[in-house]
Structure formats: C-alpha cells, structure tokens
Design an enzyme around this catalytic site. Structure first.
Site, mmCIF file in Angstrom:
data_model
loop_
_atom_site.group_PDB
_atom_site.id
_atom_site.type_symbol
_atom_site.label_atom_id
_atom_site.label_comp_id
_atom_site.label_asym_id
_atom_site.label_seq_id
_atom_site.Cartn_x
_atom_site.Cartn_y
_atom_site.Cartn_z
ATOM 1 N N SER A 96 0.790 -1.348 -0.108
ATOM 2 C CA SER A 96 0.012 0.071 -0.168
ATOM 3 C C SER A 96 0.762 1.135 -0.008
ATOM 4 O O SER A 96 0.555 2.436 -0.601
ATOM 5 C CB SER A 96 -0.963 0.128 1.183
ATOM 6 O OG SER A 96 -1.695 -1.240 1.226
ATOM 7 N N ASP B 62 0.565 -8.993 -6.528
ATOM 8 C CA ASP B 62 -0.030 -10.444 -6.355
ATOM 9 C C ASP B 62 0.653 -11.344 -7.648
ATOM 10 O O ASP B 62 0.620 -12.281 -8.132
ATOM 11 C CB ASP B 62 -1.573 -10.519 -6.376
ATOM 12 C CG ASP B 62 -2.052 -9.950 -5.660
ATOM 13 O OD1 ASP B 62 -1.488 -9.706 -4.205
ATOM 14 O OD2 ASP B 62 -3.313 -9.576 -5.689
ATOM 15 N N HIS C 121 1.884 -13.469 0.249
ATOM 16 C CA HIS C 121 2.546 -13.025 -1.054
ATOM 17 C C HIS C 121 3.705 -13.906 -1.443
ATOM 18 O O HIS C 121 4.054 -15.040 -0.652
ATOM 19 C CB HIS C 121 2.950 -11.468 -1.436
ATOM 20 C CG HIS C 121 1.717 -10.843 -1.350
ATOM 21 N ND1 HIS C 121 1.290 -10.223 -0.142
ATOM 22 C CD2 HIS C 121 1.099 -10.235 -2.253
ATOM 23 C CE1 HIS C 121 -0.007 -9.532 -0.480
ATOM 24 N NE2 HIS C 121 -0.071 -9.674 -1.736
ATOM 25 N N ASN D 290 7.459 8.822 6.208
ATOM 26 C CA ASN D 290 8.340 7.727 6.477
ATOM 27 C C ASN D 290 7.802 6.315 6.044
ATOM 28 O O ASN D 290 6.902 5.973 7.073
ATOM 29 C CB ASN D 290 9.126 7.544 8.079
ATOM 30 C CG ASN D 290 9.873 6.781 8.383
ATOM 31 O OD1 ASN D 290 10.238 5.597 7.356
ATOM 32 N ND2 ASN D 290 10.274 6.408 9.714
HETATM 33 C C1 PLP Z 1 -3.039 -6.204 -5.647
HETATM 34 C C2 PLP Z 1 -2.638 -5.636 -4.153
HETATM 35 N N1 PLP Z 1 -2.281 -4.452 -4.112
HETATM 36 C C3 PLP Z 1 -2.050 -3.894 -3.021
HETATM 37 C C4 PLP Z 1 -1.881 -4.627 -1.882
HETATM 38 C C5 PLP Z 1 -1.537 -3.753 -0.583
HETATM 39 O O1 PLP Z 1 -0.429 -4.569 0.044
HETATM 40 P P1 PLP Z 1 -0.158 -4.449 1.502
HETATM 41 O O2 PLP Z 1 -0.896 -5.430 2.152
HETATM 42 O O3 PLP Z 1 1.281 -4.973 1.564
HETATM 43 O O4 PLP Z 1 -0.260 -3.170 1.945
HETATM 44 C C6 PLP Z 1 -2.486 -5.887 -1.807
HETATM 45 C C7 PLP Z 1 -2.504 -6.919 -0.635
HETATM 46 O O5 PLP Z 1 -2.479 -7.862 -0.710
HETATM 47 C C8 PLP Z 1 -2.918 -6.595 -3.064
HETATM 48 O O6 PLP Z 1 -3.412 -7.501 -3.304
#
Ligand code: PLP
Length: 428
Positions: free
Chosen positions: A83, A184, A210, A277
């Site tokens: 994210s 993904d 993941h 950060n």
């Molecule tokens: C397609 C996609 N984008 C973004 C994210 C966000 O990743 P994170 O959980 O590391 O913030 C995910 C989380 O699984 C995701 O599947």
C-alpha cells in the site's frame, strides 16, 4: 561476535525449527496464504539483530539490487508495504510529470490501496470494466480516454497478467503514465517479460500471503526512470533532499556546505518534498534476501498447483469458471479465482461449507469497490457498464495456491467441492 558462538546459535535454531516448525508445516487448515520460511530466514534475522543493525542499511540495498535484477527494472526501493508502494508511486509520477489534477483510468475490481492514492492525491478515478481475466482490457481503457486523462493504474489481478504491452502502447501514444500493481504478480510474465518491468512504476507487496515475505510486512517500488526513483526515495525518507543512503552520511559531499538562504544548514535535514516515513527495517530486508533466493522454487510450486487445480475444476466446469488467461500471459497465480456459474450455488453458503471443512477462501478483495461505504461519495466517472466487475462482486471467490499446498490437499479440496455440489443437487 565470536564465530563459534554464532555457529552454535545457528545450529540451535536449525534444531529448534525441526522440533517446532513454523506454523505452515503444522496447520491442517488450508489457508489462502502463508509465510513459508525456515531456519535460514530466522538465522538471517538473528544475525542482523546481533549486528545491531535495525534501521534500513546495507541489507536493504542488497535486497533492492537483487530484486531489480529479478524483475528486470533499473531501480527498486524497499518500503514497508504494498500500500505504501502505491502511495509512493503516485507521489513519484505526480511530481515528475508535474500534474496536480486530471483523470486516471482504473478498475473498481481490486484491492483498495491500488485505487486510494488516486483519490488521496487529488485525481479523479475513471472506472472501466474488467473481463474474465479479472483485468481491465486495452479496449475499455481506450474507450475511457479523454483530454483530461493522465495515467492508467491497475493490478494484475491475483497474478493473472493483463495485456500489459497493449496497455503500454496506449500509454505511449497518449503520453500517460502507467502504475503496474504487481503485489500479487511477481514471477508472472507477459510476452516472455516479467510483470513489473513494463509500467512507469511497478509496486510489490511482501505481506506473508505473497510470493515471498519480509518478516510480516513489506513492499517495493521499481522503475527504470531514475528521476522518479529519486523522487520516490525522498518521499519515502521524510521528504528529505539528500539522497545518501542511511549509514552513508555525506556521500554526496553536500552535508556541511548547504545553505537555506544565507543560513548554512545541515543538508541531511533539508526537505524538498512533503514526505512520509515508509521505510521497512533492516530485519525485514535480511529475511527478504533469503526469501528472494527461494522465489523461483516457490513460483514453480504455485504453477504446479494451478495445473492440479485445473484438472479438478475441469470436471466442475458447469458450476465454476476458472479465470481466462490472455494468450501472451504466463501467470504465477497468487490465488485461484473462481466465478460461480451455477445459479443454485450460493457463494456465502459455499464458503461457509468450505471453511467448516478446513478450506480457506477470500473474495476478490473489494469485488466492486464502489459499493463499499468508503467510496460512496468519491468524485469519479464510470465509463461503460461494470458488468463483469459486478459479477465478480456477487459470484467470485479465490483459494490458496501457495507452496504450502500440495496435490493431496488439492484432491481433498476437489472432494469437498464435489460433496457440496452433490448436496445441492440432492436438496433440489
Ligand atoms: C493487488 C494488491 N495491491 C496492493 C496490496 C496491498 O499490499 P499490502 O498489504 O502490503 O499493503 C495488496 C495486498 O494484498 C494487493 O493484493
């Protein structure tokens, strides 16, 4: 550190892992995602802590270099989540292309934080439909173009590659940036090239579900554009002007020769962006280096699992649709998506049955994010009907396909699906 003492610690950890293996080896529940690691990862973490290296430093850079090589990008920056990666990517292109408003073509079928930075940074999302690959199509993107369009943002859903080279052609012709969310999809290829090596910036997640994991959380942004990489680094590191890596103070030689106006000022504390950060820790990077060495094996197992699932579901094709795969795509699935075809199957009922029988499921993230409370009042546009997106919202689910799953478990899953189908046939 005494070498023999450390060796003793490593050996003890190896023995402990044999006696008390990480949870993925013990659990009977077939989850949708698992962190798969062993003594090597634990030892790498212990070494880093014993060295007193906690904040991002040399192991972080080593991981970044190795990950760039793996993906085929010039630069990678490690961050603390997928994210955060999406947020940084959007900050990077916004600053680099000097744009503050406009339309960005995207999909409502996906993970919220792929979409959120579009809204958070003041752009207007223009939603187009997906197809049976669960991805936006080049045709739908072309139909949504306007003189306000600035970029295209999408994820290769659950590891299934979108038609990325066609999408890149549209972007080139229309001067648009592309953010390729590969959270993904690392290992998936399109036309023989790694997903993540196409977009202006690509993003990755290392959350435990993941393909690899970095001690609980983690993410990355990758790009061939060194200027965007620099901007993203500044945004990641509090917005600072200096690009010296942590632990490499004054490599730029400017630290004690910089001035703000007439006042000499330590360049380490000069800010050129309103930043964040978003850094991970050195401990995460240490685990990541070991995990990255295993990624090819992990992905091979995911591909084998997909073949085994395909066999099972080829006998259930009246009831469920497997994902369509684009002709030039070579996916490493993150999860196995299924869309229910048989109107007698109630999704909620099916997932409860599967859960009771030790089989985890998820929906395709938001399905259609526009139905969720957070997005009720956003400024947006929809181009065309979101017919397939709605179908996924109502009728799709996915199951784990990770290396912790094997043929025996897939056969068991198949037997439970068959049992469920029989039960609804009987109930008729
Ligand atoms: C397609 C996609 N984008 C973004 C994210 C966000 O990743 P994170 O959980 O590391 O913030 C995910 C989380 O699984 C995701 O599947």
């Amino acid at each position: 550190m005494k070498k023999d003492l450390l060796e003793g610690v490593h050996n003890a950890i190896q023995e402990l892992v044999k006696i008390n293996p990480p949870s993925f080896l013990k659990t009977s529940f077939i989850s949708t995602g698992l962190a798969i690691y062993g003594a090597e990862e634990i030892n790498a973490i212990v070494d880093t802590v014993l060295e007193g290296k906690l904040g991002l430093a040399t192991k972080g850079y080593e991981f970044e270099k190795e990950f760039s090589k793996y993906i085929g990008a010039k630069k990678t920056l490690l961050v603390n989540s997928g994210s955060s990666a999406s947020l940084l990517a959007m900050e990077g292109v916004k600053k680099y292309f000097d744009i503050n408003e406009g339309e960005i073509i995207t999909t409502a079928c996906g993970f919220p934080t792929t979409l959120n930075p579009i809204i958070q940074l003041g752009f207007k999302p223009v939603f187009v439909d997906v197809d049976e690959t669960y991805n936006m199509t080049p045709e739908n993107i072309e139909n949504a173009l306007s003189n306000k369009t600035k970029g295209i943002v999408f994820a290769h859903t659950l590891g299934n590659p979108a038609k990325i080279d066609e999408i890149m052609n549209i972007a080139k012709k229309n001067n648009l940036f592309v953010l390729e969310d590969c959270c993904d999809a690392y290992g998936s290829k399109y036309n023989g090239k790694m997903c993540g090596s196409f977009g202006t910036v690509s993003t990755f997640s290392f959350y435990p579900a993941h393909n690899i994991t970095l001690a609980g959380e983690g993410g990355a942004v990758a790009s061939d554009n060194l200027e965007i990489d620099k901007i993203m680094k500044s945004f990641r590191d509090w917005g600072r002007d200096c690009f010296c890596n942590a632990g490499q103070d004054n490599k730029c030689g400017k630290r004690f020769d910089f001035k703000i106006g007439d006042i000499p000022y330590d360049h380490k504390y000069v800010y050129s962006q309103i930043g964040y950060n978003l850094k991970p820790t050195e401990i995460q990077a240490a685990m990541g280096i070991v995990q990255l060495k295993k990624i090819k094996g992990f992905n091979k197992k995911r591909k084998q699992n997909y073949q085994d699932f395909k066999e099972i579901f080829s006998n259930l094709e009246h009831h469920f649709e497997l994902p369509k795969i684009n002709p030039k795509a070579d996916p490493v699935f993150f999860g196995l998506p299924l869309t229910i075809k048989n109107p007698k199957i109630q999704r909620q009922d099916l997932v409860k049955f599967l859960n009771q029988n030790g089989i985890g499921t998820r929906y395709v993230f938001g399905g259609n994010l526009l139905y969720h409370p957070a997005y009720k009042n956003i400024n947006h546009k929809i181009c065309g009907e979101l017919e397939q997106t709605d179908k996924i919202f109502k009728n799709s689910l996915w199951m784990g396909i990770h290396p912790g799953i094997n043929k025996e478990k897939i056969d068991y899953i198949g037997s439970k699906f068959n049992e469920y189908i029989k039960s609804i046939d009987k109930a008729r």
